[in-house]
Design an enzyme around this catalytic site. Structure first.
Site, PDB file in Angstrom:
ATOM      1  N   LYS A   1      48.258 -26.405  25.003  1.00 48.07           N
ATOM      2  CA  LYS A   1      46.896 -25.685  24.423  1.00 48.07           C
ATOM      3  C   LYS A   1      47.298 -24.803  23.191  1.00 48.07           C
ATOM      4  O   LYS A   1      46.557 -24.576  22.457  1.00 48.07           O
ATOM      5  CB  LYS A   1      46.334 -24.718  25.436  1.00 48.07           C
ATOM      6  CG  LYS A   1      45.561 -25.454  26.723  1.00 48.07           C
ATOM      7  CD  LYS A   1      44.687 -24.698  27.620  1.00 48.07           C
ATOM      8  CE  LYS A   1      43.889 -25.114  28.650  1.00 48.07           C
ATOM      9  NZ  LYS A   1      43.164 -24.310  29.554  1.00 48.07           N
ATOM     10  N   ARG A   2      48.391 -24.480  23.079  1.00 43.07           N
ATOM     11  CA  ARG A   2      48.987 -23.556  22.265  1.00 43.07           C
ATOM     12  C   ARG A   2      49.064 -24.378  20.814  1.00 43.07           C
ATOM     13  O   ARG A   2      49.146 -23.455  19.772  1.00 43.07           O
ATOM     14  CB  ARG A   2      50.263 -22.748  22.303  1.00 43.07           C
ATOM     15  CG  ARG A   2      49.861 -21.644  23.601  1.00 43.07           C
ATOM     16  CD  ARG A   2      51.035 -20.976  24.080  1.00 43.07           C
ATOM     17  NE  ARG A   2      52.234 -22.065  24.534  1.00 43.07           N
ATOM     18  CZ  ARG A   2      52.258 -22.247  25.809  1.00 43.07           C
ATOM     19  NH1 ARG A   2      51.169 -21.782  26.658  1.00 43.07           N
ATOM     20  NH2 ARG A   2      52.972 -23.023  26.321  1.00 43.07           N
TER      21      ARG A   2
END
Length: 495
Positions: A264-265
């Site tokens: 997600k980062r």
């Protein structure tokens, strides 16, 4: 082991947690479940796993629904559409989990565990030193009533653990084939926290059982939890709660930069990024479908209808799939080119208005845009590219791009622009070819080929070294505005 069998109506589920913006790995999972449901004529259940109050948010929940709608991945049961197995948010199903946890305890499938976190850590550390598996060692498996009373008298709290069978668990993964887990590697696990709140390890399989899910298609990162869930499904069957153990298919990892799992980062993982850049959902879904599957060895471009017709979970490749942004962009560009022109024009509309467009709305001309739209359609990668490609038409003056100016305005550009201006002044502005011949002749007069000759003209008129075909662009802009901009460039060069 009871499994979903041929002839069973397929029921798959997509069950994300509402934590942050949706990411492309999540979309790939949703897409494969959707495609399998549509291919088999089955049912897609959209379920929200929102029992983690510390991380879940209503905003993320709304983003999930909006993302699914934008992607066109319609669901048959779930939020907004309802269904016979609702509610479809785990936060609204807590009574079911409490009831089933009680049945598991009463049936001997689960037990209270009074071990403290410190005791567990100490025993795990000792097991590692001794070279033994460091999972839960079953200390509280066979507590007597007297022992339980003693722990309670001490004021100890307890979790509830599921009792794993002391035998290997084997299942056939639809993607990976037969897999066996040995009992020493899959120890008893918690299903209720000390405060009685249910854990994912309980609620996920229970919901699958109560919603009669036949196939669980999910990411490879959840593979290690599968033997635990299979054991729980078997217990639920014996308790009369479940009808079957679902079939499992674990989808390959999606890898990002540096051959690391896309997280997600990673900026390129955010679905919102692709929406904001103006990817077509058809282009994005086409690319994401290639992360572990293909319609044929020699074909990358296809519609979602074609994917549905061909998709079988058994054809998914188990090897990790690398996310390649350049290929994603290329596939999107192909879908853009294949759109009917009227659809392309309509799709560009949001990027021709505020906040994307830098011009005043009153200065926009739909007719001028539509004259250049066929040329733009063959050159865009994403829809947002349209703004920079046509801004010269609607701005009072072209953008000032210093890099483009320095690149194009070389020694001799003043003389070239003066000659080009004179020839353009007498050219036939009804013909783009006539404008090309004027600039070509100006270039020849100064010993330049067309490419070198047209660069100063392009930057003078559009502000950039790259863009739509120059002479068609000049024609749409018009003679007066074109010559005004050449004059302005000459004045700037002169100063």
């Amino acid at each position: 082991m009871t499994n979903a069998t041929a002839g069973t109506d397929v029921r798959v589920r997509f069950c994300p947690s509402p934590t942050g913006n949706p990411h492309v790995g999540l979309v790939r999972t949703a897409l494969f479940n959707w495609a399998y449901a549509r291919h088999t004529g089955g049912t897609l259940v959209f379920r929200i796993e929102d029992t983690d109050a510390a991380r879940d948010s209503e905003e993320s929940y709304e983003q999930l629904l909006d993302a699914m709608r934008w992607l066109g991945l319609d669901w048959d049961e779930g939020p907004e559409v309802g269904g016979p197995h609702g509610p479809y948010r785990q936060s609204q199903r807590t009574d079911s989990y409490a009831d089933i946890a009680r049945k598991l305890l009463e049936g001997g499938y689960a037990y209270p565990c009074y071990c403290t976190a410190e005791e567990l850590d100490q025993r795990r550390e000792q097991a590692r030193k001794d070279g033994r598996p460091s999972g839960y060692d079953g200390r509280c498996r066979e507590l007597t009533g007297e022992q339980i009373a003693g722990y309670e008298a001490e004021g100890r709290s307890h979790v509830v653990r599921f009792r794993m069978p002391d035998e290997p668990i084997t299942f056939t993964d639809l993607v990976r084939g037969e897999i066996t887990f040995q009992p020493e590697n899959v120890t008893d696990y918690g299903i209720l926290r000390t405060n009685g709140a249910p854990l994912y390890t309980l609620v996920n399989p229970v919901d699958d059982a109560l919603m009669d899910i036949t196939h669980v298609l999910r990411g490879e990162d959840l593979l290690s939890s599968t033997p635990r869930q299979i054991a729980l499904y078997r217990a639920l069957i014996e308790l009369g709660v479940a009808r079957r153990v679902p079939e499992f298919g674990h989808l390959p990892y999606v890898m990002g930069e540096g051959n690391k799992k896309l997280s997600k980062r990673d900026p390129q993982s955010s679905l919102n990024l692709y929406r904001e850049r103006g990817f077509l959902r058809e282009g994005l879904l086409n690319y994401l479908s290639l992360l572990g599957w293909s319609i044929s060895e020699d074909r990358d471009i296809f519609s979602m209808e074609e994917m549905v017709a061909a998709f079988d979970i058994r054809d998914v490749n188990a090897n990790p799939a690398r996310f390649d942004l350049k290929k994603c962009e290329a596939i999107n560009a192909t879908h853009l080119r294949e759109m009917p022109l009227k659809d392309f024009i309509a799709a560009c509309e949001p990027w021709l208005k505020a906040p994307h467009a830098p011009w005043d709305e009153a200065d926009f001309s739909q007719q001028a845009f539509e004259e250049l739209a066929p040329l733009a359609q063959t050159r865009l990668t994403v829809l947002s590219d349209i703004t920079d490609n046509v801004d010269f038409l609607f701005l009072e003056r072209p953008v000032e791009d210093e890099k483009s100016w320095q690149k194009a305005m070389k020694e001799g550009s003043v003389d070239l622009l003066r000659t080009a201006r004179a020839r353009l002044d007498t050219a036939d502005w009804r013909s783009a070819e006539s404008l090309k011949e004027a600039v070509l002749a100006a270039g020849e007069e100064h010993g330049l080929k067309l490419g070198k000759a047209q660069a100063p003209v392009r930057v003078a008129v559009t502000g950039r070294t790259v863009g739509l075909p120059l002479f068609e662009s000049l024609q749409v802009l018009g003679k007066d505005r074109t010559l005004e901009r050449v004059d302005a460039a000459l004045a700037k060069l002169g100063s």
